[in-house]
Design a protein around this motif. Sequence first.
Motif, short mmCIF file in Angstrom:
data_model
loop_
_atom_site.label_atom_id
_atom_site.label_comp_id
_atom_site.label_asym_id
_atom_site.label_seq_id
_atom_site.Cartn_x
_atom_site.Cartn_y
_atom_site.Cartn_z
N VAL A 254 0.85 -1.19 0.00
CA VAL A 254 0.00 0.00 0.00
C VAL A 254 0.89 1.24 0.00
O VAL A 254 1.87 1.32 0.73
CB VAL A 254 -0.92 0.01 1.24
N LYS A 255 0.52 2.23 -0.83
CA LYS A 255 1.33 3.44 -0.94
C LYS A 255 0.73 4.64 -0.22
O LYS A 255 1.41 5.62 0.04
CB LYS A 255 1.51 3.80 -2.43
N ARG A 256 -0.56 4.59 0.07
CA ARG A 256 -1.19 5.72 0.77
C ARG A 256 -2.33 5.18 1.60
O ARG A 256 -3.09 4.33 1.15
CB ARG A 256 -1.70 6.76 -0.22
N MET A 257 -2.44 5.69 2.84
CA MET A 257 -3.53 5.26 3.71
C MET A 257 -4.22 6.47 4.32
O MET A 257 -3.56 7.43 4.73
CB MET A 257 -3.01 4.34 4.83
N VAL A 258 -5.54 6.41 4.37
CA VAL A 258 -6.35 7.46 4.99
C VAL A 258 -7.09 6.83 6.15
O VAL A 258 -7.89 5.90 5.95
CB VAL A 258 -7.34 8.07 3.98
N LEU A 259 -6.83 7.30 7.36
CA LEU A 259 -7.49 6.76 8.55
C LEU A 259 -8.78 7.53 8.79
O LEU A 259 -8.76 8.77 8.91
CB LEU A 259 -6.56 6.88 9.76
N VAL A 260 -9.89 6.82 8.85
CA VAL A 260 -11.20 7.45 9.01
C VAL A 260 -11.83 6.98 10.33
O VAL A 260 -12.03 5.78 10.54
CB VAL A 260 -12.14 7.09 7.84
N ALA A 261 -12.12 7.93 11.21
CA ALA A 261 -12.89 7.65 12.42
C ALA A 261 -14.36 7.79 12.03
O ALA A 261 -14.93 8.88 12.09
CB ALA A 261 -12.52 8.61 13.54
N ARG A 307 12.85 -1.45 12.39
CA ARG A 307 13.12 -2.51 11.41
C ARG A 307 13.79 -1.97 10.16
O ARG A 307 14.07 -2.72 9.22
CB ARG A 307 11.82 -3.20 11.00
N GLY A 308 13.98 -0.66 10.10
CA GLY A 308 14.58 -0.06 8.91
C GLY A 308 13.60 0.15 7.78
O GLY A 308 14.00 0.45 6.65
N GLN A 309 12.31 0.04 8.05
CA GLN A 309 11.28 0.20 7.01
C GLN A 309 10.79 1.64 7.01
O GLN A 309 9.67 1.96 7.43
CB GLN A 309 10.13 -0.79 7.26
N THR A 310 11.63 2.53 6.53
CA THR A 310 11.36 3.97 6.61
C THR A 310 10.18 4.40 5.74
O THR A 310 9.44 5.31 6.11
CB THR A 310 12.61 4.76 6.20
N GLU A 311 10.00 3.75 4.60
CA GLU A 311 8.91 4.13 3.71
C GLU A 311 7.56 3.82 4.36
O GLU A 311 6.64 4.65 4.34
CB GLU A 311 9.03 3.38 2.38
N ILE A 312 7.44 2.63 4.95
CA ILE A 312 6.20 2.26 5.63
C ILE A 312 5.98 3.16 6.84
O ILE A 312 4.85 3.59 7.13
CB ILE A 312 6.23 0.78 6.05
N ALA A 313 7.06 3.47 7.56
CA ALA A 313 6.96 4.34 8.74
C ALA A 313 6.42 5.71 8.34
O ALA A 313 5.57 6.29 9.04
CB ALA A 313 8.32 4.47 9.42
N ASN A 398 7.91 0.87 -9.34
CA ASN A 398 9.31 1.15 -9.05
C ASN A 398 9.75 0.60 -7.69
O ASN A 398 10.94 0.38 -7.46
CB ASN A 398 9.58 2.65 -9.09
N SER A 399 8.79 0.41 -6.79
CA SER A 399 9.15 -0.06 -5.44
C SER A 399 9.24 -1.58 -5.37
O SER A 399 9.68 -2.11 -4.35
CB SER A 399 8.12 0.43 -4.42
N ILE A 400 8.81 -2.27 -6.42
CA ILE A 400 8.82 -3.74 -6.38
C ILE A 400 10.24 -4.24 -6.14
O ILE A 400 10.48 -5.10 -5.29
CB ILE A 400 8.24 -4.33 -7.68
N ALA A 401 11.19 -3.69 -6.89
CA ALA A 401 12.57 -4.16 -6.77
C ALA A 401 13.14 -3.87 -5.38
O ALA A 401 13.74 -4.74 -4.75
CB ALA A 401 13.44 -3.51 -7.85
N SER A 402 12.93 -2.63 -4.89
CA SER A 402 13.49 -2.27 -3.58
C SER A 402 12.82 -3.05 -2.46
O SER A 402 13.49 -3.49 -1.51
CB SER A 402 13.34 -0.76 -3.34
#
Length: 706
Positions: A254-261, A307-313, A398-402
């Motif tokens: 997932v590349k973008r998340m919108v949190l909805v209350a 964990r070094g997962q900066t993009e997800i963070a 583009n993120s598949i490889a990384s």
Amino acid sequence: MNINLNNLQSKVADLCMLFSKQANGFTETENLLELKQELADKISRFSREEQCLSIGIMGQVKAGKSTFLNALLFNGEPVLPEAATPKTANLTRITYGEEPRLEVEYYSLEEWQALEKAAAQPGDSAQAKVARELIALAQQNQLNVAEKLQHGNIETLSAASNEELLTLLNQYVGENGRYTALVKMTHLYLPREELRGYEVVDTPGMNDPIQSRTQKTRDYMAECDVVFFLSRASQFLDQSDMNLLSEQLPGKGVKRMVLVAGQLDGAILDDGYNRTSLAETEENILTRLGRGAEKKIQDLVNQREQRGQTEIAAMLSAMKRPVFASTFAHGFACLPQEKWNRTMQHSHNELTEMAEDEWNNYQFTQQDWLRIGNFATLQKAYEQARADRQPLLDAQRNSIASHTQEEWQYRLQLLKEAVESRHHKLKTGDINSLQQQKTQCEQRIGKFDMLLKQHIRQNIQRINQATAELMQSLEEQAADYKQVHTQTGTKTIRTSRTISTSSWYKPWTWGDRETVWDTEYEIYQFASSADAAEQVRKYAQRCKQDIEHKFNQLINPSTLKHELKASLINVLDTKSEHFDPQSFRTILDHSIEKLRLPALELETGNMADMISSRFQGEVKGSDVDSLRSTLADTLRQVFQRLGQSVRQGEKQLCDALDTVSATLTSSLTQDLRKELDRLEQDFNQREKQLDHYQQVLQLIKEHKHV
């Protein structure tokens, strides 16, 4: 880019084959094979002629996803059946099609047989309960299941118009649709131009008790680019939501998340009775939930950064400010009242009555409803996702490889640690030390088993005590709802009398008469049967929320896992030269992460019918006492019914904890003995295996990057 991805896929496949052959016997190798399949699925998506931006609507069952989606995409039209339950929930994909049609995926015969097996199991687990309901629904509609399912899993149905398609859809996903029980997934094709290049996925919820449907949801999560994650404001980001966010969603691409209350109207109704105004109520809810969301999301961000997962963070960090919204409030502002469904009408009545009673006869305005609904913010987020379609798709490709490189290194490191551990034991140990280590492990397992059982007993005692306190509190709360207030009414009484209208000087009027009406007003006292029924509904709803919240707090899976790991440290606190704690810790950590505990859900039914079936409208005279008596009796029955549910939930939790104790110890024992048995076999050909493991470690070093 496609050529590079194809090269990457080929290389991963070759390396997986190599490690499967060279590192056979290590469970960590299975992680590499899973990565191979994940990569193949992602590349397959971008090999299609046209790539759709996939927008997922996710959350738990009953989070209001279908209602939300109808409002967001279809201006409130009931395109997707609402009020989905765990029984009827299934995944629905919506895409563009030249003609309206419906593609239905049924359960396979094997999956249906698994449901029948689950339904036959004793107890009231969520899976067994839903399986029984599905089978009962199939029987109710007199379906020949074997005949229907033997012709294949997929069926395509055409329709002449959108309206006909929606009628058709209800037969396959509606609450009581003829074929609903057999359906696992639906694909809706609509000739709507706004869907060109896009796919919207309405998921059944990750707390779906049917495993095959849950797996289908997980599969589609891997293809979602943008996710609107819905959490009910009244139970915002509870443990089930946090488990989904921490364990499932972010790592799937997932590349973008919108949190909805969502369902903010419900939170206002819950909180408003303790406030003096709508403004105070909204401020309290938004402040309280906003702070809670920031803290909980930051915890997830910290975990990913470690964990070094900066993009997800970074993606998770953007969710710290949730969008507070209400589909119902949006409908109150934008839809004519004749289009409100029964649930909307009921919610509107409750909110307006509370505003009159608690906020000094306050009247909601259209601006209030628009602000509470907050769909302008949601529409902006949705339109922004659509506008960013190509950049998001490019980012995905583009993120598949990384992403593959990152996962490959992480999973290869797990394999490296396992091989090094076994190599070290072979190199430094001997058969005698291995036998002694077996003994030490047996002792450690026995000690851990004892500590685990003690910990479980403490949790069960805590549950029993909390249950007793909770039931006492609920019984005391009933007193707040027993009052039947009388009101003053005015009755108009009209009486008639006849008078003479003749005049002595007008002989022709002699004998004339006319009727004269007199009006009098009588004041009387009455009670409202609707108010009494509403008291029952409010009590049942308040109890239900208190119970579910309390029980879901009692057993927090993350807390339990942390406590169990803390117990492990005590077990491993040894300086014995014959005991290697690393294997013990690794296997236990793996077992603990697989733990699943039930979340309590209650159904109170419509107990208010006991009032409405006996009393209607205004209740006067001696009937008021009868209404009071019936209200008290109904509240008592609500309490008794919920008490039974609480005790069942208590038993389910205690049984689950007992199962944790038995399963965890058994799994730990089996896995450790399997590892030690493998080492014992290795000692029989020690030099050969040492050389082999050294070669595997060299391979890992050479192929650290793909």
